[in-house]
Design an enzyme around this catalytic site. Structure first.
Site, PDB file in Angstrom:
ATOM      1  CG  PHE A 229      -1.736   1.224   1.367  1.00  0.00           C
ATOM      2  CD1 PHE A 229      -2.716   1.529   0.418  1.00  0.00           C
ATOM      3  CD2 PHE A 229      -1.536   2.104   2.422  1.00  0.00           C
ATOM      4  CE1 PHE A 229      -3.466   2.688   0.532  1.00  0.00           C
ATOM      5  CE2 PHE A 229      -2.287   3.262   2.544  1.00  0.00           C
ATOM      6  CZ  PHE A 229      -3.262   3.552   1.599  1.00  0.00           C
TER       7      PHE A 229
ATOM      8  CG  MET B   1       2.810  31.641 -23.894  1.00  0.00           C
ATOM      9  SD  MET B   1       3.296  33.212 -24.644  1.00  0.00           S
ATOM     10  CE  MET B   1       4.335  33.915 -23.365  1.00  0.00           C
TER      11      MET B   1
END
Lengths: 163, 570
Positions: free
Chosen positions: B112, B479
C-alpha cells in the site's frame, strides 16, 4: 564514430540504472554495456560501447562524470587499447557438417564446451569483428543461439585506470 | 546514545540549521512526524498538496540562498512531489527532500502506497538515496545537504523506509563529508581567465550575457563591478534577472524569445560574447544555427562542464565557481595594461542606443477603457518601489513580469524558468514570505495558473502570510492563445477558460481579502490598498485586455534577429 568508454563506479545498487537511464533520457546510443565488480569490491568497472559525433561523445563523457556514483570515465579511443568480447554459440552439427564446424571453430580459436550428438556449443573470444566473422563463416541455418557479452576494454601497456 | 531513525532525522536537520520543513504527513512518515511534534528547533509548515511543499521549499531556497527542505510520505506523496522536484532540478535549486517509504521488508511487493521513489525521481534529482540501514542515516543526510548545495546545486532526495525511521542507532553527526566520486570544481583555470580578459579587452562590439548561475553562485556584485569597469552592455536571462541591476544604463534588458530588441540584436551582432552562468537555452538564443556568427568569439564561464559547448561551440571555456572566477577576472582586469577601445565602444553604444530607440516594450498606456496587463506590472513596480519579492506562474503574465518589473537585486525574481511549471507562483511565494516575513511578497499570476495550486490559500490563512496575489485575468490561457493566434490560424483550441470562479468570493471563503479591478483608473488604488493591509493575504483579480500579446517575440525555431516587435509586424 564508435567509441569505447571505460568507467569506474561505486559498486552500489542503482548505479547501473543511473548510467542506463542517462543514455535513454538523452537519446545516446548504447551498442553494448558490461559491468562487474573489480578487485576492490567497492568499485565496479563498466565498459560502454557507443557511437556518435565528437560533440556527442564529449557530452556523454561530461554527463557520465556528473553522475555522483561515477568515479572515473575514460574514452579508450584516446589511447591504444585492447577490447575483447566473449560469445557462446550453439550450432547444429550433424553428419558431414560436424567436422567442418569443428575445423572452423579451431581456425577462430574457439573451444567446444558442450557436445551432444546433434549440437556443438562453442566459446569464442575476440574483437567484435572476429566474432562477426566467425558467425559469417558458419551457415546461418546451423546457428541456433548466440549469447554475446559485449566488449570489455583495457588500455595497453603501463596505463591503468584507477581511483 | 541510541536514537530512533526518526529522531536522528530531526537532529540532522537541526544540525544543518534548517528553519522550515515544508511537508504533508502520511503513513510512512508517521514516526518522523511524531519527532517533529516533540521538538522545537525545526518548524514544520503544513501545506495542502505535496507539490506545494516542494515549491514552497524552492521559493525559500531561491530567495534566501539556503537549501529548501521538504518532507512527503510514500506513494502519492512522492508522485505529487515530482513536479516540484523537476521544477527545482531544471533551475538548479539546492533542496533536500525527505520521503517516507514502505518498510524494507515490504519493498518490491506492491505494498500500500509503495512506489519506486528512487526510480521515479532519478531523472529529476541531482542525486537520491534509499536508506536501508538506520546506521547509514545520519551520514546519508549529511551527504544529501553537501551534494545539494555544492557545485551546480540541485534537489537531492533521501528515501527512508518506515522501519528505518523506527529502528535505533548510535547517533553522531559527521562534521565533514568526503566522496571520492564527487569533487566539484571551484577555482577556474587562471590561464583561461587571462585569455578571456584579453579577449574582452580587444573587443570592438562586446556583450555580456549573464544567467541564473550568477544568482545561484552569489556573484552578482562581482559581475556588476566587471560590467561597470568595462563599460560594456549587459543582458540577463529570465533566470538571471537581478544579477545586474535593471535600472542601470548599461543594462539592455532581458534577452531571448521575449527579450528586448536591443538585447537580442546586441547578442547577434557582438564580436566578443562573455556568457556567465548561462547555458544558451533554446528559449534564449533560438535556433543555434542562426545564432552562429563566423567572426564572433565566445567566452563561457559555468560551474557545470556539461553546460559548455552543449548547444553552442565556445572559444574560451572556463569551469569554476562563478564568484571565484569573477574575482580572478577583476584582478586580471586591474593588472592588465590594455584598456577597452573607446572609439569602437562609443560606436557600438551608438548602435545599441539606436536599437533601444525602437522602444520595443511600448504599449498603449493611455487606454482608459480596459486594463493593460503590462500597466498592472508597471504600477506594481511603482507601488512597491521595486523592492518586493516577485514570484510568478507560467505564461504571458510571467513574461510581462520579467519585462516590466525592474529587478535591481538578485534573488527577488522567483519563477520556474526551466520546467515552466504552472502552479509554482503561490506556493513559492509562501516559501519566500517565510524566509522574509517582513518584506513585501507578490505573486504575479493568471487565472489559469493560480488554479493549479489554489488550495494553498488555506496554508496562507493558517500561517497568516500577507502575500499579494496579482491575478492578470484575461479569461484565456494567454500564451497558448497567443501561439494559436500567431502560428495556428486563430484556432483557439481549448485555450478559453470557461466557468471561472468568483475569485473575490473564493479568497473570502478562505478568510482573505479579495478585490476585483475592472478599470485602469482603479489599478493603482487597489494595489496601494492591498499593500496597506500588511497582515492579510490579498487576492487582486485584474480583468485585463483579452487580446494582448507578449512582444517582442522570436517565433519558435527562428533566430534572435527575426523578432516580431508587435502586431504591426505580422
Amino acid at each position: 564514430m564508435r567509441h569505447i568508454l571505460s568507467l569506474l563506479l561505486e559498486n552500489e545498487a542503482g548505479a547501473l540504472s543511473r548510467v542506463a537511464g542517462l543514455f535513454s533520457a538523452r537519446g545516446y546510443n548504447i551498442e553494448s554495456l558490461t559491468v562487474a565488480p573489480t578487485e576492490d569490491p567497492t568499485l565496479s568497472r563498466m565498459t560502454i560501447v557507443t557511437s556518435g559525433s565528437e560533440d556527442v561523445i564529449e557530452q556523454i563523457t561530461k554527463q557520465l562524470n556528473k553522475l555522483i556514483e561515477v568515479v572515473k570515465v575514460f574514452d579508450l579511443n584516446e589511447g591504444r587499447h585492447i577490447e575483447r568480447e566473449l560469445m557462446l554459440v550453439k550450432i547444429r552439427a550433424e553428419g558431414k557438417d560436424r567436422e567442418e564446424i569443428k575445423r572452423t571453430a579451431d581456425i577462430f580459436r574457439g573451444r567446444v564446451i558442450d557436445v551432444t550428438d546433434r549440437i556443438y556449443t562453442i566459446e569464442l573470444t575476440g574483437t567484435r569483428d572476429k566474432l562477426d566473422a566467425f558467425l559469417e563463416a558458419i551457415d546461418s541455418a546451423h546457428i541456433l543461439e548466440t549469447v554475446r557479452t559485449g566488449a570489455s576494454g583495457i588500455g595497453r601497456g603501463e596505463w591503468i585506470l584507477r581511483v | 546514545m541510541q536514537l530512533s531513525g526518526a529522531e536522528i532525522t530531526l537532529r540532522c536537520l537541526a544540525e544543518e540549521g534548517v528553519e522550515f520543513l515544508f511537508g504533508y504527513p502520511g503513513g510512512a512518515v508517521l514516526y518522523i512526524y511524531d519527532e517533529i511534534f516533540k521538538q522545537d528547533k525545526v518548524k514544520h509548515i503544513l501545506v495542502r498538496h505535496e507539490q506545494a511543499a516542494i515549491h514552497a521549499a524552492d521559493g525559500y531556497a531561491r530567495s534566501s540562498g539556503r537549501p529548501g527542505v521538504a518532507i512527503v510520505t510514500s506513494g502519492p506523496g512522492v508522485t505529487n512531489a515530482v513536479t516540484g522536484i523537476a521544477t527545482a532540478f531544471l533551475d538548479s535549486i539546492p533542496m533536500v527532500i525527505i520521503s517516507g517509504q514502505v518498510p524494507t521488508r515490504a519493498i518490491g511487493l506492491d505494498a500500500f502506497q509503495e512506489v519506486d521513489t528512487v526510480g521515479i525521481t532519478r531523472p529529476c534529482v541531482k542525486h537520491n538515496f534509499l536508506v536501508k540501514d538506520v546506521n547509514d542515516l545520519a551520514s546519508t543526510i549529511k551527504k544529501a545537504f553537501y551534494v545539494a548545495t555544492s557545485g551546480r546545486p540541485g534537489p537531492v532526495l533521501v528515501d527512508i523506509p518506515k522501519d528505518v525511521s523506527q529502528h535505533l542507532a548510535e547517533y553522531s553527526y559527521p562534521s565533514s563529508v568526503s566522496m571520492r566520486s564527487y569533487n566539484p570544481v571551484i577555482k577556474g583555470h587562471a590561464g583561461q581567465i587571462k585569455k578571456a580578459v584579453q579577449m574582452l579587452l580587444e573587443a570592438k562590439r562586446p556583450m555580456i550575457y549573464a544567467g541564473g548561475g550568477v544568482i545561484l553562485g552569489d556573484a552578482s556584485q562581482l559581475l556588476t563591478q566587471i560590467v561597470r569597469e568595462l563599460g560594456y552592455p549587459c543582458t540577463n536571462t529570465l533566470m538571471g534577472l537581478g544579477a545586474y541591476p535593471a535600472t542601470d544604463k548599461q543594462f539592455v534588458g532581458m534577452l531571448g524569445m521575449h527579450g528586448t530588441y536591443e538585447a537580442n540584436l546586441a547578442m547577434q551582432n557582438c564580436d566578443v560574447l562573455l556568457a556567465i552562468g548561462a547555458r544558451f537555452d533554446d528559449r534564449v538564443i533560438g535556433n543555434p544555427e542562426h545564432f552562429y556568427q563566423p567572426g564572433r568569439r565566445i567566452i563561457h564561464v559555468d560551474i557545470d562542464p556539461s553546460s559548455i559547448s552543449k548547444r553552442v561551440k565556445v572559444d574560451v571555456p572556463i569551469v569554476g565557481n562563478l564568484a571565484d572566477v569573477a574575482d580572478e577576472m577583476l584582478k586580471q582586469l586591474h593588472a592588465s595594461d590594455a584598456k577597452p577601445d573607446p572609439q569602437a565602444l562609443a560606436a557600438w553604444w551608438k548602435q545599441i542606443e539606436e536599437w533601444r530607440g525602437r522602444d520595443c516594450l511600448r504599449f498603449d498606456r493611455s487606454n482608459t477603457e480596459i486594463i493593460k496587463p503590462q500597466a498592472v506590472v508597471e504600477k506594481l513596480y511603482e507601488v512597491t518601489n521595486g523592492d518586493a519579492y516577485i514570484t510568478s506562474d507560467v505564461g504571458q503574465h510571467q513574461m510581462w513580469a520579467a519585462q516590466y518589473y525592474k529587478f535591481d537585486k538578485p534573488r527577488r525574481w522567483i519563477n520556474s524558468g526551466g520546467l515552466g511549471t504552472m502552479g509554482f507562483g503561490l506556493p513559492s511565494a509562501m516559501g519566500v514570505q517565510f524566509a522574509f516575513p517582513n518584506d513585501m511578497v507578490a505573486c504575479i499570476t493568471g487565472e489559469a495558473s493560480i488554479q493549479m495550486c489554489i488550495q494553498e490559500l488555506s496554508t496562507c490563512k493558517q500561517y497568516h502570510l500577507p502575500i499579494k496575489i496579482v491575478n492578470l485575468n484575461n479569461r484565456y490561457l494567454g500564451m497558448v492563445r497567443q501561439w494559436q493566434e500567431l502560428q495556428h490560424g486563430n484556432r483557439y483550441s481549448e485555450s478559453y477558460m470557461e466557468a471561472l470562479p468568483d475569485f473575490v468570493k473564493l479568497a473570502e471563503s478562505y478568510g482573505h481579502v479579495g478585490f476585483k479591478i475592472e478599470s485602469p483608473a482603479d489599478v493603482e488604488g487597489a494595489l496601494r490598498e492591498a499593500f496597506a493591509l500588511k497582515d492579510r493575504t490579498v487576492f487582486l483579480d485584474f480583468q485585463t485586455d483579452q487580446t494582448e500579446n507578449v512582444f517582442p517575440m522570436v517565433p519558435g525555431g527562428k533566430g534572435l534577429s527575426e523578432m516580431i516587435l508587435g502586431s504591426e509586424d505580422l
